[in-house]
Design an enzyme around this catalytic site. Sequence first.
Site, PDB file in Angstrom:
ATOM      1  N   GLN A 241      27.660  66.680  -4.298  1.00 61.02           N
ATOM      2  CA  GLN A 241      28.492  67.179  -5.380  1.00 61.02           C
ATOM      3  C   GLN A 241      29.681  66.245  -5.621  1.00 61.02           C
ATOM      4  O   GLN A 241      30.296  65.739  -4.689  1.00 61.02           O
ATOM      5  CB  GLN A 241      28.991  68.584  -5.058  1.00 61.02           C
ATOM      6  CG  GLN A 241      27.890  69.631  -5.023  1.00 61.02           C
ATOM      7  CD  GLN A 241      27.302  69.900  -6.396  1.00 61.02           C
ATOM      8  OE1 GLN A 241      27.949  69.690  -7.425  1.00 61.02           O
ATOM      9  NE2 GLN A 241      26.064  70.389  -6.427  1.00 61.02           N
ATOM     10  N   TYR A 273      14.813  72.223  -4.390  1.00 60.12           N
ATOM     11  CA  TYR A 273      15.674  71.101  -4.786  1.00 60.12           C
ATOM     12  C   TYR A 273      16.838  71.038  -3.786  1.00 60.12           C
ATOM     13  O   TYR A 273      18.001  70.945  -4.143  1.00 60.12           O
ATOM     14  CB  TYR A 273      16.210  71.267  -6.205  1.00 60.12           C
ATOM     15  CG  TYR A 273      15.178  71.645  -7.248  1.00 60.12           C
ATOM     16  CD1 TYR A 273      14.428  70.670  -7.907  1.00 60.12           C
ATOM     17  CD2 TYR A 273      14.951  72.978  -7.582  1.00 60.12           C
ATOM     18  CE1 TYR A 273      13.487  71.017  -8.869  1.00 60.12           C
ATOM     19  CE2 TYR A 273      14.015  73.335  -8.543  1.00 60.12           C
ATOM     20  CZ  TYR A 273      13.292  72.350  -9.185  1.00 60.12           C
ATOM     21  OH  TYR A 273      12.359  72.703 -10.140  1.00 60.12           O
ATOM     22  N   GLU A 297      12.579  69.164  -1.054  1.00 62.11           N
ATOM     23  CA  GLU A 297      13.269  68.101  -1.794  1.00 62.11           C
ATOM     24  C   GLU A 297      12.313  66.928  -1.959  1.00 62.11           C
ATOM     25  O   GLU A 297      11.569  66.590  -1.037  1.00 62.11           O
ATOM     26  CB  GLU A 297      14.527  67.676  -1.023  1.00 62.11           C
ATOM     27  CG  GLU A 297      15.174  66.397  -1.455  1.00 62.11           C
ATOM     28  CD  GLU A 297      15.655  66.432  -2.895  1.00 62.11           C
ATOM     29  OE1 GLU A 297      15.375  65.453  -3.616  1.00 62.11           O
ATOM     30  OE2 GLU A 297      16.312  67.414  -3.285  1.00 62.11           O
ATOM     31  N   ASP A 350      18.456  74.816  -6.955  1.00 61.56           N
ATOM     32  CA  ASP A 350      19.509  74.020  -7.573  1.00 61.56           C
ATOM     33  C   ASP A 350      18.854  72.841  -8.280  1.00 61.56           C
ATOM     34  O   ASP A 350      18.912  71.702  -7.812  1.00 61.56           O
ATOM     35  CB  ASP A 350      20.492  73.545  -6.485  1.00 61.56           C
ATOM     36  CG  ASP A 350      21.679  72.784  -7.060  1.00 61.56           C
ATOM     37  OD1 ASP A 350      21.824  72.743  -8.293  1.00 61.56           O
ATOM     38  OD2 ASP A 350      22.457  72.227  -6.260  1.00 61.56           O
ATOM     39  N   CYS A 377      23.650  73.251 -13.480  1.00 66.80           N
ATOM     40  CA  CYS A 377      24.679  72.387 -14.044  1.00 66.80           C
ATOM     41  C   CYS A 377      24.516  72.208 -15.540  1.00 66.80           C
ATOM     42  O   CYS A 377      25.238  71.407 -16.151  1.00 66.80           O
ATOM     43  CB  CYS A 377      24.679  71.023 -13.343  1.00 66.80           C
ATOM     44  SG  CYS A 377      23.106  70.151 -13.429  1.00 66.80           S
TER      45      CYS A 377
END
Length: 419
Positions: A241, A273, A297, A350, A377
């Site tokens: 992040q 993710y 992932e 995510d 996001c």
Amino acid sequence: MPQFDEVDLDITNVAHGGVFVARHEGRVVFVPDTLPGERIRARITDQKHDSFWRAETLEVLEAAPERQEHVWEAASIHRDPGTRAGGAEFGHIRLSHQRELKRQVIADAMQRMAKLDTDVQVEPVAGETADGTGWRTRVRLQVDRSGAVGPYAARSHTVVPVTNLPLATELVDETAPFGQTFPGAESVDVVATATGAAHLLVNEAPVKRGRKLVRPRQRPVPIREIVGDREFQLDARGFWQVHRAAAATLTEAVQSAVDEALFDPRAANLDLYGGVGLLAAALGDRFGSTLRITSVESDEAATDNAAENLADWLGAATVTDRVERFVQQLAGEASAVERARLRAATVVLDPPRSGAGRAVVDAIASLAPAQIVYVACDPVALARDVALFAERGYPLRTLRAFDLFPNTHHVEAVATLAP
């Protein structure tokens, strides 16, 4: 890009993507560097579409009361549009009003795509500065053919040399190679960690081999990040992040989003993710050492780091795979016993800016988990996926939004969905 007529426009509202809406001769025109309530002089730059045009702001004729001097001179209205630095497209708007505009974008997306009315507010982040600067711990500077570095000008591939990065932390700003040249490179990353380390990473341009462009293999640069009392290992070029307080903010938000009455630590919980395991660890820290969770992932290096970062939980596993393939295979091949554990599961996801999409939503919903926590996001991608989940029996239960990207149009949201 061809240049067309100059026109005077009245700006009526905000649109997704950091642009604002006007009308000219009955056609929608999208314009940056302004805000609702302003009258501007603009130049039409794109007439390719029948339903809308694009323009660039040349001059503010009547300013809105929420306008301020841009926090970054390199991106200000006083510069020619072709040399305005990108990456701070809301920097001319007072911080509190930026959050109101982001709220409007979320509300509009939810209403249009998911048919939901929401009263969500965009929450500030702990430790925020008065003008929303000083938060970026990672910055990518582009390199032009001469080797000069800087951000791209907004909506172009023109590199703009700059002398400061106001959105960045002090350490990033001090480390950035202003005025230096990097011939042959594609970009330069500046990374500052929570441990106080700074890294300048030169990314070489891809080279042509036969008919293909091949990106040179980069040497891993191990770094450590700290969230609360927990330490995370990752590669400096790997995903983390960007806001200095984002990892802690999302850790708390995900922990709060989980309905404890629906949570079973021994179920087949999923972290999709998953990156280097930040959100899986958030669940582990809330629900204890008995947690069972699989973090999925596609990036192998991140998965390797996640295995180290989740070593405190014997029931944690990491898988390197594309999320779409993993959940579709799980939905198609799970045994009766596995399906029972999946029905008791909490799924945290995510996804990238494009969202999860129909195939992933279909597969997750077919597993019939107890609840879903979705970190997003992009509000439009989130609203689309919320609508898809609702059609499959998972309506939106809670929604929070966080201003993790001050002085830009970006906003982070955390949603809970459950039957």
